[in-house]
Design an enzyme around this catalytic site. Structure first.
Site, PDB file in Angstrom:
ATOM      1  N   HIS A 165     -27.619  21.406 -18.164  1.00  0.00           N
ATOM      2  CA  HIS A 165     -26.656  20.731 -17.305  1.00  0.00           C
ATOM      3  C   HIS A 165     -25.810  19.717 -18.071  1.00  0.00           C
ATOM      4  O   HIS A 165     -24.651  19.495 -17.713  1.00  0.00           O
ATOM      5  CB  HIS A 165     -27.377  20.041 -16.151  1.00  0.00           C
ATOM      6  CG  HIS A 165     -27.710  20.961 -15.027  1.00  0.00           C
ATOM      7  ND1 HIS A 165     -27.054  20.955 -13.822  1.00  0.00           N
ATOM      8  CD2 HIS A 165     -28.628  21.956 -14.934  1.00  0.00           C
ATOM      9  CE1 HIS A 165     -27.550  21.895 -13.027  1.00  0.00           C
ATOM     10  NE2 HIS A 165     -28.520  22.515 -13.682  1.00  0.00           N
ATOM     11  N   HIS A 218     -35.318  30.867 -16.989  1.00  0.00           N
ATOM     12  CA  HIS A 218     -35.750  31.036 -15.604  1.00  0.00           C
ATOM     13  C   HIS A 218     -37.163  31.597 -15.504  1.00  0.00           C
ATOM     14  O   HIS A 218     -37.661  31.801 -14.393  1.00  0.00           O
ATOM     15  CB  HIS A 218     -34.780  31.967 -14.860  1.00  0.00           C
ATOM     16  CG  HIS A 218     -33.455  31.347 -14.560  1.00  0.00           C
ATOM     17  ND1 HIS A 218     -32.435  32.016 -13.906  1.00  0.00           N
ATOM     18  CD2 HIS A 218     -32.961  30.105 -14.828  1.00  0.00           C
ATOM     19  CE1 HIS A 218     -31.384  31.214 -13.781  1.00  0.00           C
ATOM     20  NE2 HIS A 218     -31.675  30.054 -14.347  1.00  0.00           N
ATOM     21  N   SER A 219     -37.793  31.844 -16.620  1.00  0.00           N
ATOM     22  CA  SER A 219     -39.178  32.330 -16.577  1.00  0.00           C
ATOM     23  C   SER A 219     -40.155  31.201 -16.247  1.00  0.00           C
ATOM     24  O   SER A 219     -41.324  31.461 -15.978  1.00  0.00           O
ATOM     25  CB  SER A 219     -39.576  32.976 -17.911  1.00  0.00           C
ATOM     26  OG  SER A 219     -39.739  32.007 -18.924  1.00  0.00           O
TER      27      SER A 219
END
Length: 329
Positions: free
Chosen positions: A71, A197-198
């Site tokens: 981000h 995302h794992s």
């Protein structure tokens, strides 16, 4: 004239020229390995120790450090603008819908305080974002990444650029690819980076559109039933603890199970499942699913590139005393 030309071609002259050129770039403040070796020799060890201690107390902090890097660095620069709070005319990037579900910012202050005790006003918050992500990845079973340091902190928030810089979970794969390609990542690197995302979890707010009013046909039926059990209403309360794990098999291990799940139609978010259905990205999903070592190598390269996106260096920006606020004049 002949003497001058002979001098310019001599080995000593060339060596001196190269040395001056190197010094020029060094003075510009380019990122370097072991940037704090003289100004704060224990800086990286302190960050690693704090990350480890926080992981032992709050395991989810490791996931937060990885998300912070994404981000922060995707929005204009790796400059810790993400950490600025809304105060004195500054609008925090954390207020954006794209930042929904982000947490553990308070523990960045824990790391910063330890560094300030050792070396006041020396180690930037931007480098804390980068190095905590690096060490958090190791805590999650991922690869060790040699990161350069020397980033400086932004004096302003980039809140107005968050929506246009960060891909959303329900964006088209074409848009997602273009956002990442804008910082220099290729398709393979993008597919590898999304392997983050794992680990961690996703709030039901971000996945109910795949379940209600009808189930997304690309979802494995049994997996859809599990998700409905975790998210029993199409209108979840954003403040409620309603989450699904990104990966049920190895939820806190950064590995290639994510890609195996995609091939089994068990992608949690729309953007995840699109990786396995788009012909541009599918070959890399297959490749990573078959070889965890290769995935981790490509993930490390992608994270490294992300961590060096347009940093502030040299005399730009500042070294914040408190990562939440710009220094007072």
């Amino acid at each position: 004239m002949a003497t001058t030309n002979k001098l310019r071609s001599s080995p000593s002259f060339i060596f001196l020229s190269l040395a001056l050129l190197f010094h020029f770039y060094l003075c510009k403040g380019d990122l370097l390995l072991n940037y704090y070796s003289e100004s704060c020799p224990n800086a990286e060890d302190i960050i690693k120790q704090e990350v480890t201690d926080l992981y032992d107390k709050h395991g989810n902090t490791a996931v937060s450090w990885v998300r912070n890097l994404f981000h922060d660095c995707m929005v204009k620069s790796c400059d810790a603008s993400l950490l600025l709070e809304t105060v004195n005319g500054i609008e925090s990037e954390q207020a954006s819908e794209r930042s929904f579900g982000m947490r553990n910012f308070k523990y960045v202050s824990t790391i910063k305080e330890a560094l300030e005790k050792e070396c006041p006003l020396t180690v930037s918050c931007a480098d804390i974002v980068a190095l905590s992500a690096r060490d958090g990845i190791v805590m999650l079973g991922g690869p060790r990444i040699e990161m350069k340091t020397g980033r400086r902190d932004s004096k302003e928030s980039h809140a107005n650029f968050v929506e246009e810089s960060l891909p959303n979970h329900n964006d088209s794969i074409t848009l997602v690819l273009s956002r990442f390609q804008s910082i220099g990542l290729d398709v393979e690197g993008i597919v590898a980076l999304l392997g983050a995302h794992s680990v961690g979890r996703t709030h039901c707010m971000n996945l109910v559109q795949r379940l209600y009013p009808t189930v997304d046909p690309t979802l494995d039926p049994q997996y859809a039933e599990y998700l409905k059990g975790r998210c029993p209403t199409p209108n979840p309360d954003p403040k409620a603890v309603l989450y699904a794990r990104n990966d049920r098999e190895t939820p806190m291990i950064l590995d290639n199970m994510y890609y195996k799940n995609l091939l089994g139609n068990k992608g949690l978010l729309i953007v995840d499942q699109q990786l396995a259905s788009d012909p541009t990205t599918y070959p890399y999903v297959e490749k990573f699913a078959a070889d965890n070592g290769y995935f981790q190598d490509q993930f490390a390269k992608a994270v490294l590139l992300l961590s060096e996106n347009n940093p502030l260096t040299g005399d730009d920006g500042e070294i914040r005393k408190d990562c939440r606020y710009v220094n007072s004049i």
